[in-house]
Write a protein that holds these residues in place. Structure first.
Motif, short mmCIF file in Angstrom:
data_model
loop_
_atom_site.label_atom_id
_atom_site.label_comp_id
_atom_site.label_asym_id
_atom_site.label_seq_id
_atom_site.Cartn_x
_atom_site.Cartn_y
_atom_site.Cartn_z
N THR A 1 0.84 -1.19 0.00
CA THR A 1 0.00 0.00 0.00
C THR A 1 0.87 1.24 0.00
N TYR B 1 -4.63 6.82 -2.40
CA TYR B 1 -3.81 5.66 -2.09
C TYR B 1 -3.66 4.79 -3.34
N ARG C 1 -3.02 0.55 -4.08
CA ARG C 1 -2.95 -0.79 -3.50
C ARG C 1 -2.41 -1.75 -4.55
N PRO D 1 -7.04 2.85 3.11
CA PRO D 1 -6.16 2.14 4.04
C PRO D 1 -5.85 2.97 5.29
#
Length: 265
Positions: free
Chosen positions: A82, A102, A104, A243
């Motif tokens: 992440t 973010y 991933r 996250p």
């Protein structure tokens, strides 16, 4: 009415380490990501989140710069990775004021689900909100998806970002010419003359041929060597949550305060 955040996902046949390197190294990242023309990491102390500057050229004569802070988790118990960031631009010329997002990296069989979720706050009041909803946000979503597919071609086929861009421009030009010919009928007269005794038949078939040409130009799938946003998933398959890593960045001061500082705390 609040705009929904952006979600983009690509499935990439590559090693996790290679994907991580080409997305976390700023010199490589800026080559494939259409949204940036320059990304520069700032000095940092060991263990501190990474602060950076970015620049993008909205128009040939207009550049916009900003700052941000990012952090990554390279080793997780479930085998995923992440990366999270916060960013802002102090420029009043930038519609994008500040935001966060973010990446991933999720191994799934012989592929990696490389996905992003991000959102931002536009400036310029009511006009900015309307411009963002109608134009800028859809454009950002397209640019992100197109860039993810360009990254996929680099990792899977060895097609460099620069070559992928040339492929895209060449195919776009061919489609534009086909649309122009279909809509204007340019050159049809010469083709009719060349058909000789079949000219009347060809003449009556021209509307159908025009429709076929226009359909191919607009609907034919892109070539395998051409990046295309349509290959990426643009809607999350299920309810997604940001996250926890993103929350660690919220404790830091806004990256806008970095504009006059080269050194992280």
């Amino acid at each position: 009415m609040r705009n929904a955040g952006l979600y983009i996902e690509a499935r990439i046949h590559a090693s996790l380490d290679d994907l991580w390197a080409r997305t976390q190294d700023p010199s490589l990242h800026q080559r494939w990501d259409l949204r940036f023309t320059e990304i520069t990491y700032l000095p940092r102390a060991e263990g501190e989140p990474q602060r950076f500057r970015y620049a993008t050229r909205a128009l040939p004569f207009l550049g916009v710069a900003g700052t941000g802070v990012s952090a990554g988790e390279k080793e997780r118990p479930d085998g995923t990775r992440t990366s999270a960031l916060r960013f802002s631009s102090p420029s009043r010329l930038s519609l994008l004021a500040e935001g966060s997002g973010y990446w991933r990296y999720v191994p799934d069989g012989d592929t990696i689900r490389f996905l992003t979720g991000y959102d931002y706050r536009p400036r310029w009041g009511v006009f900015g909100a309307a411009a963002d909803r109608v134009l800028f946000r859809p454009l950002m979503g397209w640019a992100t998806a197109w860039s993810f597919d360009r990254l996929r071609l680099w990792l899977e086929r060895g097609i460099t970002p620069e070559r992928a861009r040339r492929n895209w421009l060449a195919e776009l030009s061919v489609r534009a010419v086909a649309i122009a010919v279909a809509c204007t009928g340019f050159g049809y007269g010469e083709v009719v003359r060349l058909t000789g005794p079949f000219a009347p038949l060809f003449f009556y078939a021209m509307p159908l041929l025009t429709l076929v040409l226009l359909s191919l130009a607009l609907l034919a799938p892109p070539l395998p060597t051409t990046p295309a946003a349509r290959r990426c998933l643009r809607t999350p398959p299920a309810r997604t949550r940001a996250p926890r890593l993103l929350g660690t960045l919220d404790a830091l001061d806004s990256p806008a305060g970095l504009e006059n500082s080269e050194n992280p705390r």
